[in-house]
Design a protein around this motif. Structure first.
Motif, mmCIF file in Angstrom:
data_model
loop_
_atom_site.group_PDB
_atom_site.id
_atom_site.type_symbol
_atom_site.label_atom_id
_atom_site.label_comp_id
_atom_site.label_asym_id
_atom_site.label_seq_id
_atom_site.Cartn_x
_atom_site.Cartn_y
_atom_site.Cartn_z
ATOM 1 N N LYS A 126 35.005 3.624 47.722
ATOM 2 C CA LYS A 126 35.346 2.217 47.877
ATOM 3 C C LYS A 126 36.849 2.039 48.031
ATOM 4 C CE LYS A 126 31.609 0.299 45.000
ATOM 5 N NZ LYS A 126 31.325 -0.518 43.775
ATOM 6 N N GLU A 127 37.238 1.152 48.936
ATOM 7 C CA GLU A 127 38.632 0.758 48.991
ATOM 8 C C GLU A 127 38.919 -0.165 47.820
ATOM 9 O OE1 GLU A 127 39.664 -0.989 52.694
ATOM 10 O OE2 GLU A 127 38.931 0.685 53.905
ATOM 11 N N ARG A 183 46.852 1.322 45.342
ATOM 12 C CA ARG A 183 45.807 1.002 46.325
ATOM 13 C C ARG A 183 45.343 2.281 47.009
ATOM 14 N NH1 ARG A 183 42.379 -3.305 47.383
ATOM 15 N NH2 ARG A 183 41.560 -3.075 49.499
ATOM 16 N N GLU A 185 42.490 3.670 49.935
ATOM 17 C CA GLU A 185 41.523 3.247 50.957
ATOM 18 C C GLU A 185 40.437 4.309 51.112
ATOM 19 O OE1 GLU A 185 43.737 2.126 54.445
ATOM 20 O OE2 GLU A 185 44.696 0.441 53.415
ATOM 21 N N SER A 186 40.646 5.316 51.949
ATOM 22 C CA SER A 186 39.581 6.307 52.140
ATOM 23 C C SER A 186 40.095 7.732 52.063
ATOM 24 C CB SER A 186 38.904 6.080 53.503
ATOM 25 O OG SER A 186 39.860 6.196 54.562
ATOM 26 N N GLU A 187 41.345 7.915 51.607
ATOM 27 C CA GLU A 187 41.931 9.252 51.621
ATOM 28 C C GLU A 187 41.389 10.129 50.500
ATOM 29 O OE1 GLU A 187 45.315 6.587 49.986
ATOM 30 O OE2 GLU A 187 43.435 6.346 51.079
#
Length: 218
Positions: A126-127, A183, A185-187
């Motif tokens: 999940k972001e 934060r 994201e998808s890394e």
């Protein structure tokens, strides 16, 4: 409605909004501190025990007779929490060897994370805003040089540990805890250790208490 009355209403709304803003800021700060204390409280013991306000969290590694079913809030906590333990004592420059472990009916990695045991990478599904922390504990086994060990969790967290010179083995560990709210994201997150360029011997990483934790805040 007259101009004077309108001005008073605006001022009243501004004051009310300011009070709400301060309350929200206070709530967020307290929440972050609580999460940090809760998820790191017994990481040094090699197990996770998420503790806190009894009305919010009452998690157990094994259900006891008559225990209530976990609430949706409790399930959310475990789904969005991951903890990886260090697996190798030897210090080397490169990605740290990390591993998940059995916890309750599952593992220490919640369902909203992907853990790659070959690459030692952790990827949130999940972001969102995450609480990221690492615990590092070092001990000297013989004569140990002075130096700085740097551990990076992706580009999200940098933790520098200053290890002193020691002329003999010491049971007194050097420990450090680093954390951030960031934060993601998808890394994929890799925990990378960098040692001094000169010879760096006889320091070792204590497996009991060293590891990486990640928790979804929002």
């Amino acid at each position: 409605m007259g101009h004077q009355v309108t001005q008073m209403d605006v001022e009243s709304l501004q004051k009310s909004g300011s009070r709400r803003g301060r309350c929200l800021d206070t709530f967020l700060v307290v929440s972050i501190i609580f999460l940090f204390v809760a998820v790191t409280a017994v990481a040094a013991g090699g197990v996770i025990c998420v503790m806190g306000l009894k009305s919010q969290l009452d998690l157990h590694a094994a259900p006891y007779p008559g225990a209530p079913e976990p609430t949706s809030y409790q399930k959310y906590k475990m789904e969005n929490f991951a903890y990886l333990r260090a697996e190798k004592n030897k210090l080397v420059t490169g990605n740290m060897a990390l591993a998940e472990f059995d916890y309750g009916d599952g593992t220490s990695v919640g369902s909203n994370f992907d853990f790659n045991p070959k690459q030692f990478s952790l990827q949130p599904k999940k972001e969102g805003t995450y609480f990221v922390y690492t615990d590092l504990i070092f001990t000297c086994t013989q004569t140990c040089p002075q130096g700085v060990v740097t551990v990076n969790v992706g580009d999200k967290l940098t933790c520098e540990v200053e290890l002193p010179e020691r002329s003999e083995p010491s049971a007194t560990p050097v420990s450090k805890r680093c954390w951030t709210v960031t934060r993601i994201e998808s890394e994929k997150l890799h925990t990378h250790m960098t040692l001094p360029k000169t010879g760096f011997h006889n320091w070792q990483l204590e497996l009991k208490g060293s590891g990486l934790g990640v928790f979804l805040v929002d």
